[in-house]
Motif scaffolding. Sequence first.
Motif, PDB file in Angstrom:
ATOM      1  N   PHE A  91       0.810  -1.222   0.000  1.00 38.63           N
ATOM      2  CA  PHE A  91       0.000   0.000   0.000  1.00 38.63           C
ATOM      3  C   PHE A  91       0.844   1.274   0.000  1.00 38.63           C
ATOM      4  O   PHE A  91       0.332   2.359  -0.231  1.00 38.63           O
ATOM      5  CB  PHE A  91      -0.903   0.054   1.232  1.00 38.63           C
ATOM      6  CG  PHE A  91      -1.819  -1.115   1.366  1.00 38.63           C
ATOM      7  CD1 PHE A  91      -2.892  -1.281   0.512  1.00 38.63           C
ATOM      8  CD2 PHE A  91      -1.612  -2.066   2.351  1.00 38.63           C
ATOM      9  CE1 PHE A  91      -3.744  -2.361   0.636  1.00 38.63           C
ATOM     10  CE2 PHE A  91      -2.459  -3.148   2.488  1.00 38.63           C
ATOM     11  CZ  PHE A  91      -3.524  -3.298   1.628  1.00 38.63           C
ATOM     12  N   TYR A  92       2.136   1.122   0.308  1.00 42.65           N
ATOM     13  CA  TYR A  92       2.966   2.297   0.569  1.00 42.65           C
ATOM     14  C   TYR A  92       4.355   2.121  -0.028  1.00 42.65           C
ATOM     15  O   TYR A  92       5.013   1.111   0.181  1.00 42.65           O
ATOM     16  CB  TYR A  92       3.088   2.497   2.082  1.00 42.65           C
ATOM     17  CG  TYR A  92       3.737   3.780   2.517  1.00 42.65           C
ATOM     18  CD1 TYR A  92       3.022   4.965   2.568  1.00 42.65           C
ATOM     19  CD2 TYR A  92       5.076   3.813   2.895  1.00 42.65           C
ATOM     20  CE1 TYR A  92       3.617   6.146   2.983  1.00 42.65           C
ATOM     21  CE2 TYR A  92       5.682   4.994   3.312  1.00 42.65           C
ATOM     22  CZ  TYR A  92       4.939   6.151   3.357  1.00 42.65           C
ATOM     23  OH  TYR A  92       5.525   7.322   3.769  1.00 42.65           O
ATOM     24  N   GLN A  93       4.797   3.141  -0.750  1.00 45.75           N
ATOM     25  CA  GLN A  93       6.144   3.136  -1.328  1.00 45.75           C
ATOM     26  C   GLN A  93       6.974   4.162  -0.569  1.00 45.75           C
ATOM     27  O   GLN A  93       6.636   5.347  -0.533  1.00 45.75           O
ATOM     28  CB  GLN A  93       6.082   3.496  -2.804  1.00 45.75           C
ATOM     29  CG  GLN A  93       7.411   3.409  -3.493  1.00 45.75           C
ATOM     30  CD  GLN A  93       7.297   3.681  -4.980  1.00 45.75           C
ATOM     31  OE1 GLN A  93       6.198   3.841  -5.523  1.00 45.75           O
ATOM     32  NE2 GLN A  93       8.424   3.739  -5.648  1.00 45.75           N
ATOM     33  N   LYS A  94       8.069   3.703   0.043  1.00 43.92           N
ATOM     34  CA  LYS A  94       8.811   4.578   0.945  1.00 43.92           C
ATOM     35  C   LYS A  94      10.160   5.056   0.425  1.00 43.92           C
ATOM     36  O   LYS A  94      10.873   5.756   1.130  1.00 43.92           O
ATOM     37  CB  LYS A  94       9.018   3.886   2.286  1.00 43.92           C
ATOM     38  CG  LYS A  94       9.839   2.624   2.227  1.00 43.92           C
ATOM     39  CD  LYS A  94       9.971   2.003   3.588  1.00 43.92           C
ATOM     40  CE  LYS A  94      10.738   0.700   3.480  1.00 43.92           C
ATOM     41  NZ  LYS A  94      10.858   0.027   4.744  1.00 43.92           N
ATOM     42  N   ASP A  95      10.494   4.748  -0.801  1.00 46.27           N
ATOM     43  CA  ASP A  95      11.845   5.042  -1.266  1.00 46.27           C
ATOM     44  C   ASP A  95      11.939   6.145  -2.325  1.00 46.27           C
ATOM     45  O   ASP A  95      12.950   6.279  -2.991  1.00 46.27           O
ATOM     46  CB  ASP A  95      12.505   3.774  -1.793  1.00 46.27           C
ATOM     47  CG  ASP A  95      11.684   3.106  -2.892  1.00 46.27           C
ATOM     48  OD1 ASP A  95      10.592   3.588  -3.209  1.00 46.27           O
ATOM     49  OD2 ASP A  95      12.146   2.079  -3.425  1.00 46.27           O
ATOM     50  N   LEU A  96      10.901   6.956  -2.457  1.00 46.47           N
ATOM     51  CA  LEU A  96      10.967   8.042  -3.431  1.00 46.47           C
ATOM     52  C   LEU A  96      11.847   9.166  -2.882  1.00 46.47           C
ATOM     53  O   LEU A  96      11.811   9.479  -1.697  1.00 46.47           O
ATOM     54  CB  LEU A  96       9.572   8.585  -3.737  1.00 46.47           C
ATOM     55  CG  LEU A  96       8.600   7.608  -4.399  1.00 46.47           C
ATOM     56  CD1 LEU A  96       7.264   8.276  -4.642  1.00 46.47           C
ATOM     57  CD2 LEU A  96       9.162   7.075  -5.700  1.00 46.47           C
ATOM     58  N   ILE A  97      12.627   9.755  -3.750  1.00 46.10           N
ATOM     59  CA  ILE A  97      13.552  10.818  -3.350  1.00 46.10           C
ATOM     60  C   ILE A  97      12.814  12.156  -3.378  1.00 46.10           C
ATOM     61  O   ILE A  97      12.189  12.519  -4.381  1.00 46.10           O
ATOM     62  CB  ILE A  97      14.771  10.857  -4.287  1.00 46.10           C
ATOM     63  CG1 ILE A  97      15.535   9.532  -4.180  1.00 46.10           C
ATOM     64  CG2 ILE A  97      15.677  12.034  -3.958  1.00 46.10           C
ATOM     65  CD1 ILE A  97      16.618   9.350  -5.220  1.00 46.10           C
TER      66      ILE A  97
END
Length: 120
Positions: free
Chosen positions: A85-91
């Motif tokens: 549900f969640y993507q945590k690695d965007l810069i």
Amino acid sequence: MKRKRTNLDTAEANYLYAQVLVEFNSYEKFKNLSIPERNNLIDEVCAKVIDEANKQKQDREAIKFELNSYKLSEEEKKKFYDESFYQKDLIKPDNFNDKMKEKYFELIKNSVYKKMNVYN
């Protein structure tokens, strides 16, 4: 919601919350309200500003989800931030705060002003 929420949604929600709080704190009337009244006002203005500043329904939903995540229990947070549900690695872009200011500053200022005039 069809798209994953991201760490940028979280950053945007945090920016928005902080700026709304700063703006409200510039009013003495706000400081005299009870904590539940203050929290309700902050939540109302944040939701209104998110709706006004974001055209895409999925973006509005994602930011609102993040804004309200503080209300979740630890167990709920585990699911809430699961990688499905969640993507945590965007810069975060270098000019992220500038973009947020451009997107939200006037909306926050005007919305808080209108809310505080109700308490005259």
